[in-house]
Design an enzyme around this catalytic site. Structure first.
Site, PDB file in Angstrom:
ATOM      1  N   ARG A 182     -38.593 -52.928 -20.456  1.00 48.34           N
ATOM      2  CA  ARG A 182     -39.497 -54.364 -19.953  1.00 48.34           C
ATOM      3  C   ARG A 182     -40.174 -54.815 -21.127  1.00 48.34           C
ATOM      4  NH1 ARG A 182     -43.729 -53.847 -16.015  1.00 48.34           N
ATOM      5  NH2 ARG A 182     -45.663 -53.752 -17.648  1.00 48.34           N
ATOM      6  N   ASN A 228     -26.932 -38.967 -29.677  1.00 45.90           N
ATOM      7  CA  ASN A 228     -28.267 -38.817 -30.807  1.00 45.90           C
ATOM      8  C   ASN A 228     -28.849 -37.801 -29.931  1.00 45.90           C
ATOM      9  OD1 ASN A 228     -27.301 -41.503 -31.515  1.00 45.90           O
ATOM     10  ND2 ASN A 228     -27.557 -42.846 -29.287  1.00 45.90           N
ATOM     11  N   GLY A 235     -32.509 -42.313 -32.250  1.00 50.00           N
ATOM     12  CA  GLY A 235     -32.725 -43.347 -30.406  1.00 50.00           C
ATOM     13  C   GLY A 235     -31.925 -42.387 -29.358  1.00 50.00           C
ATOM     14  N   HIS A 281     -32.031 -35.098 -21.588  1.00 46.97           N
ATOM     15  CA  HIS A 281     -31.466 -34.165 -21.088  1.00 46.97           C
ATOM     16  C   HIS A 281     -30.196 -34.582 -22.432  1.00 46.97           C
ATOM     17  CE1 HIS A 281     -29.893 -31.745 -18.142  1.00 46.97           C
ATOM     18  NE2 HIS A 281     -29.038 -31.932 -17.968  1.00 46.97           N
ATOM     19  N   HIS A 332     -27.628 -35.042 -23.913  1.00 45.72           N
ATOM     20  CA  HIS A 332     -25.700 -36.135 -23.437  1.00 45.72           C
ATOM     21  C   HIS A 332     -24.932 -36.618 -24.956  1.00 45.72           C
ATOM     22  CE1 HIS A 332     -29.085 -38.955 -23.183  1.00 45.72           C
ATOM     23  NE2 HIS A 332     -27.957 -39.889 -23.623  1.00 45.72           N
ATOM     24  N   GLN A 381     -22.283 -39.643 -25.704  1.00 46.73           N
ATOM     25  CA  GLN A 381     -22.135 -40.708 -25.149  1.00 46.73           C
ATOM     26  C   GLN A 381     -20.519 -41.578 -25.133  1.00 46.73           C
ATOM     27  OE1 GLN A 381     -24.702 -44.292 -25.059  1.00 46.73           O
ATOM     28  NE2 GLN A 381     -26.558 -42.784 -25.925  1.00 46.73           N
ATOM     29  N   HIS A 428      -3.608 -32.890 -40.341  1.00 43.15           N
ATOM     30  CA  HIS A 428      -3.622 -33.796 -40.235  1.00 43.15           C
ATOM     31  C   HIS A 428      -3.006 -34.582 -39.396  1.00 43.15           C
ATOM     32  CE1 HIS A 428      -3.376 -38.489 -42.326  1.00 43.15           C
ATOM     33  NE2 HIS A 428      -2.225 -38.393 -41.356  1.00 43.15           N
ATOM     34  N   PHE A 441     -34.431 -52.283 -49.027  1.00 38.11           N
ATOM     35  CA  PHE A 441     -33.423 -51.562 -49.557  1.00 38.11           C
ATOM     36  C   PHE A 441     -32.045 -51.596 -48.956  1.00 38.11           C
ATOM     37  CE2 PHE A 441     -30.916 -49.149 -52.136  1.00 38.11           C
ATOM     38  CZ  PHE A 441     -30.483 -50.433 -53.648  1.00 38.11           C
TER      39      PHE A 441
END
Lengths: 362, 362
Positions: free
Chosen positions: A43, A174, A180, A185, A187, A189, A261, A330
């Site tokens: 909102r 996150n 962020g 819960h 999770h 992303q 590698h 900075f």
């Protein structure tokens, strides 16, 4: 009171929730890309500082069992045999992100406005729910469940890597609102997008210069150097090395790197590397969680762009960045970071915690 | 309780406050520079999330009149005739930053550890106190005082620009704790450092490509385009154009750009540009302050590197970035930004506010 109500009305007038497809805009001067995704806007009055921060309580959490209908239909789930899709009975569940900054149905057409150009932001955004437990971040899960999380990363990575329209797949986590996370819960992303992110141009450029000058993979050599120095090592097992990078950007920045590698995370060896990766990840997150009282953090997996021929140059890895300091004027103005903790000190702190944990009987 | 005390002790053992000179470390792969400045670390237990955030109260504020002895000696002050240096009677006061990430006395010697290299972080860090009033951010100051702030920016910029050891001068402002301000008393900061920050390499590269391809200054052309389009214009006066950039990174990102093409902020014309710059800055900050209920923000002045021959390429300007969203795993992992507000919408919001203010009698 009236002023507040007036403010809200006027804010809505300026910021109608737009359902247009998300757009990519390029900065004319730096070449920096920005995704303009107004559908993600909360909102508009949430921009005023008076607005209360609402955290979804457990009983309305869209990621909890029993609430499967609150998300788009699942694209992957590990679930009990016989349990119906989009019902209970799962232990890992992957769903499209309801507030996607990238859309697969976009056409990628470039639109110009004088010298300015923008195009549709093509891609897929997914949410990978860590477990049915609303209150169990990675440190509190059984090791077996962390392995299932890694399995879901690999499954979705490989799925999107086959899409010829896409350039790159990023998997990230996150933790905590200051880092962020908008839902509590746990999770991860996934962003599968149609351009190569700027950070990879920097990384690939540096790796290529290193390869040309010194005939070796910059990441492999870094791991060798770190193991020889020892002072920034956090943990090692048969398949992974965990260390604080020499030029750590923030206090407690930590990288998890496979000894083998491989340029792409999609090449993770499920038999020899999956359990070791889960162990390294969980031990590191647990040391952070217990040692610093559950700080917010971000981690992401850096893997080679899908179409780049960089098998020799690049080496996939995970970068973990605790949110213990604030990027201010900075950092924004210079693109440099000021770190107030030496990586040798943060590595020693985490290393000692993990050694005590691994050394002692469970 | 005992656990907490134990934790504190062990944290101190790992993170002794080091009084070594700050160091610059370069990331081997990306070339990214990081300043490691442990003297800036607050008490190490501040990294645990339980630590209380302490904001310096007014009576112990080192920037308030009467507390001049709490700062290093002033390097510049605008003060009443006859008032003693480092005493009361000033309206602008500039002092060295007590927690400097860069030091002028460092020798810049490079030290190598195998493939890793680091060198002393050479430079000056200063605090420019906006006014004697602890509780008056820029929107609440008399216009005349804002002009004095601009004057102090120019004076200190020109001072450091003469130092042949330095490469760049950045002036910035952090407002509010979420934007990195650690002290409440309004103040700007100056960093005069011995390297060209990464953001300038991007900007200068893009500006040079534009100049070569289109024979003009990318910033001048951008201003022309913005004025022609109109939709992202926030405010204009005789000497400055304020607008939301086409590829704004965050909600309400806003740039203030001089119409007169000059590469360096040090060339600001005190007779024709100072008052206009103060007006543009104060009106923009006031619209933000009143329209969004005093949000946190950062701004910084981008000026050409001191030794670069970029008189034609570069064009100094101010970038204002409100802290209304959180850079999370996606931004850290990709170097891209997701903006949930179209710059056309944020510009219209600020433009209408300023028009109402300027149009109405004071």
């Amino acid at each position: 009171m009236q002023t507040l109500r007036h403010n809200e009305t006027s804010l809505f007038a300026y910021f109608p929730r737009s359902f247009a497809l998300p757009q990519l805009r390029q900065d004319l001067i730096t070449g920096r890309w920005v995704a303009v995704a107004t559908e993600r806007a909360r909102r508009p009055d949430s921009f005023t500082q008076a607005a209360k921060e609402a955290v979804a309580a457990r009983d309305v959490c869209p990621f909890c069992p029993g609430h499967e209908s609150m998300t788009p239909p699942e694209v992957l789930a590990y679930r009990a045999p016989g349990s119906p899709a989009n019902g209970e009975g799962w232990w890992i569940r992957v769903v499209p992100n309801l507030y996607a900054a990238f859309r697969l149905e976009a056409d990628g057409q470039e639109r110009r406005e004088g010298r300015f150009s923008q195009r549709d932001a093509i891609g897929a955004c997914e949410v990978l729910i860590s477990s049915p437990d609303h209150r169990a971040p990675t440190p509190l899960l059984p090791r077996r469940q962390v392995e299932e999380i890694v399995q879901s990363y690999v499954d979705r990575y490989r799925h999107h890597a086959q899409n010829p329209a896409l350039e790159h797949v990023l998997i990230l986590y996150n933790h905590g609102r200051p880092a962020g996370a908008s839902l509590e819960h746990p999770h991860s992303q996934l962003y599968a997008i149609n351009l190569v992110p700027p950070t990879f141009n920097d990384e690939l450029g540096g790796a290529r210069r290193f390869l040309d000058a010194q005939a070796g993979c910059a990441f492999c050599r870094t791991m060798e150097d770190e193991r020889a120095a020892g002072s920034r090592i956090v943990f090692e097992n048969d398949a992974f090395v965990v260390f604080a990078p020499f030029a750590a950007r923030t206090p407690f920045e930590t990288w998890i790197m496979p000894r083998r590698h491989r340029a792409s995370f999609g090449e993770l060896d499920l038999s020899s590397e999956k359990a070791a990766f889960a162990e390294a990840l969980q031990l590191t997150l647990t040391a952070l969680h217990e040692g610093l009282n559950d700080p917010p953090f971000n981690y992401y997996i850096h893997s080679a762009p899908l179409k780049a021929s960089v098998d020799r140059d690049y080496h996939w890895h995970l970068e973990l960045i605790p949110k213990l300091s604030t990027a201010a004027g900075f950092e924004l103005g210079t693109g440099m970071w000021i770190n107030v903790v030496k990586p040798e000190d943060s590595a020693a702190f985490l290393r000692d915690r993990i050694q005590k944990k691994v050394g002692q009987p469970a």
